[in-house]
Design an enzyme around this catalytic site. Structure first.
Site, PDB file in Angstrom:
ATOM      1  CG  ASN A  11      39.153  41.795  39.359  1.00 65.29           C
ATOM      2  OD1 ASN A  11      39.633  41.287  40.372  1.00 65.29           O
ATOM      3  ND2 ASN A  11      39.867  42.560  38.544  1.00 65.29           N
ATOM      4  CE  LYS A  38      39.525  46.356  39.717  1.00 63.10           C
ATOM      5  NZ  LYS A  38      39.919  47.477  38.924  1.00 63.10           N
ATOM      6  CG  HIS A  50      43.160  43.141  35.623  1.00 57.85           C
ATOM      7  ND1 HIS A  50      43.517  44.441  35.915  1.00 57.85           N
ATOM      8  CD2 HIS A  50      41.800  43.105  35.651  1.00 57.85           C
ATOM      9  CE1 HIS A  50      42.413  45.151  36.134  1.00 57.85           C
ATOM     10  NE2 HIS A  50      41.360  44.364  35.982  1.00 57.85           N
ATOM     11  CD  GLU A  55      43.495  47.101  38.433  1.00 56.80           C
ATOM     12  OE1 GLU A  55      43.381  46.141  39.214  1.00 56.80           O
ATOM     13  OE2 GLU A  55      42.533  47.837  38.116  1.00 56.80           O
ATOM     14  CD  GLU A  84      38.911  44.159  32.382  1.00 55.64           C
ATOM     15  OE1 GLU A  84      37.894  44.254  33.057  1.00 55.64           O
ATOM     16  OE2 GLU A  84      40.046  43.998  32.872  1.00 55.64           O
ATOM     17  N   GLY A  93      37.786  51.436  36.258  1.00 58.03           N
ATOM     18  CA  GLY A  93      37.762  52.155  37.530  1.00 58.03           C
ATOM     19  C   GLY A  93      37.674  53.661  37.394  1.00 58.03           C
ATOM     20  CB  SER A 147      33.345  52.286  34.277  1.00 55.10           C
ATOM     21  OG  SER A 147      34.577  52.736  34.810  1.00 55.10           O
TER      22      SER A 147
HETATM   23  C1  PEP Z   1      38.256  45.365  36.348  1.00 55.64           C
HETATM   24  O1  PEP Z   1      38.803  45.404  37.423  1.00 55.64           O
HETATM   25  O2  PEP Z   1      38.532  44.456  35.566  1.00 55.64           O
HETATM   26  C2  PEP Z   1      37.270  46.391  36.023  1.00 55.64           C
HETATM   27  C3  PEP Z   1      36.671  46.353  34.863  1.00 55.64           C
HETATM   28  O3  PEP Z   1      37.022  47.348  36.995  1.00 55.64           O
HETATM   29  P1  PEP Z   1      35.815  48.422  36.990  1.00 55.64           P
HETATM   30  O4  PEP Z   1      34.541  47.674  36.721  1.00 55.64           O
HETATM   31  O5  PEP Z   1      35.851  49.018  38.348  1.00 55.64           O
HETATM   32  O6  PEP Z   1      36.114  49.418  35.916  1.00 55.64           O
END
Ligand code: PEP
Length: 246
Positions: A9, A11, A92, A94, A164, A170, A209
């Protein structure tokens, strides 16, 4: 049989030339690309170019539930499909947090994907506050109940789930294997209760992460079928390296 998926992803990152370089590196790097399905969820402006390369599954990070209309700045499923997008992320954290997308609105997006037979990854997961209150399982159950449990068995084949936890996205703070597997096993049970064996066979990805140093132990969890990767997906070599962790 559950599909193993490793999904990037990006983003709102990378320029057109950086996206091109990523793809060149992805294509050159030696890796067992048959073992798992690689996916890339890229910004919409890059989709048609990425699709042309035919090197991996290309999807969008978001979609509007309407087919067309006065929704300035949004993109519809027919538009995504017309440029060759193969799937889409829905819900997601976000989008939920920064753009106030509710479970009811996400259900509309899920239904729109089903109407167009477009595969989708439904993202769910709790905040730190909810986890600290010990309410993470009921929270995730509610997210899935509202948006997913009404699906038909045919529609279910379009679904992948990504768990998630918001506090791990992040932040560099990964959930422990026990925390991850507890929620994955729980989601699988919720899906099994409603859909039987078809529900139990839905792939459930972990996101939060994941990086080359923790991926092996995360992907070894019995109910983890792959990952949705943000930060570590921006470098094609790091992303591909994750595949060797399966
Ligand atoms: C994500 O954007 O879905 C995500 C898991 O980001 P990260 O791996 O940076 O935590």
């Amino acid at each position: 049989m559950r599909n193993k998926i490793l999904a990037a992803n990006w983003k709102m990152n990378l320029t057109a030339s950086e996206a091109h370089d990523w793809l060149v590196k992805f294509n050159e790097t030696d890796s067992d690309k048959c073992k798992i399905e690689f996916r890339l969820y890229a910004p919409n402006v890059f989709l048609s170019d990425l699709v042309k390369s035919r090197s991996l599954h290309i999807g969008a990070q978001n979609v509007h539930p309407s087919d067309f209309g006065a929704f300035t700045g949004e993109v519809s499923i027919p538009q995504l499909v017309s440029v060759g997008a193969q799937s889409v992320l829905i819900g997601h954290s976000e989008r939920r947090t920064d753009f106030h997308e509710t479970d009811a609105f996400l259900k509309e997006k899920v239904n729109a994907c089903c109407n167009h037979a477009l595969p989708f990854i439904f993202c769910c997961g709790e905040s730190l506050e909810i986890r600290e209150k010990g309410k993470h399982l009921s929270f995730v159950r509610a997210q899935i109940t509202t948006a997913i449990l009404h699906l038909s068995h045919t529609d279910l084949s379009l679904l992948t789930i990504a768990y998630e936890p918001i506090w791990a996205i992040g932040t560099g703070q990964t959930a422990t294997n026990d925390q991850i597997n507890e929620v994955h096993a729980f989601i699988r049970e919720v899906l099994r209760e409603s859909f039987g064996v078809d529900g139990a066979n839905v792939s459930i990805l972990y996101g939060g992460s994941v990086n080359p140093s923790n991926a092996q132990s995360i992907f070894a969890c019995p109910d983890v079928d792959g990952g949705l990767i943000g930060g570590a997906s921006l470098n094609a070599s790091d992303f591909l390296e994750l595949a060797s962790s399966f």
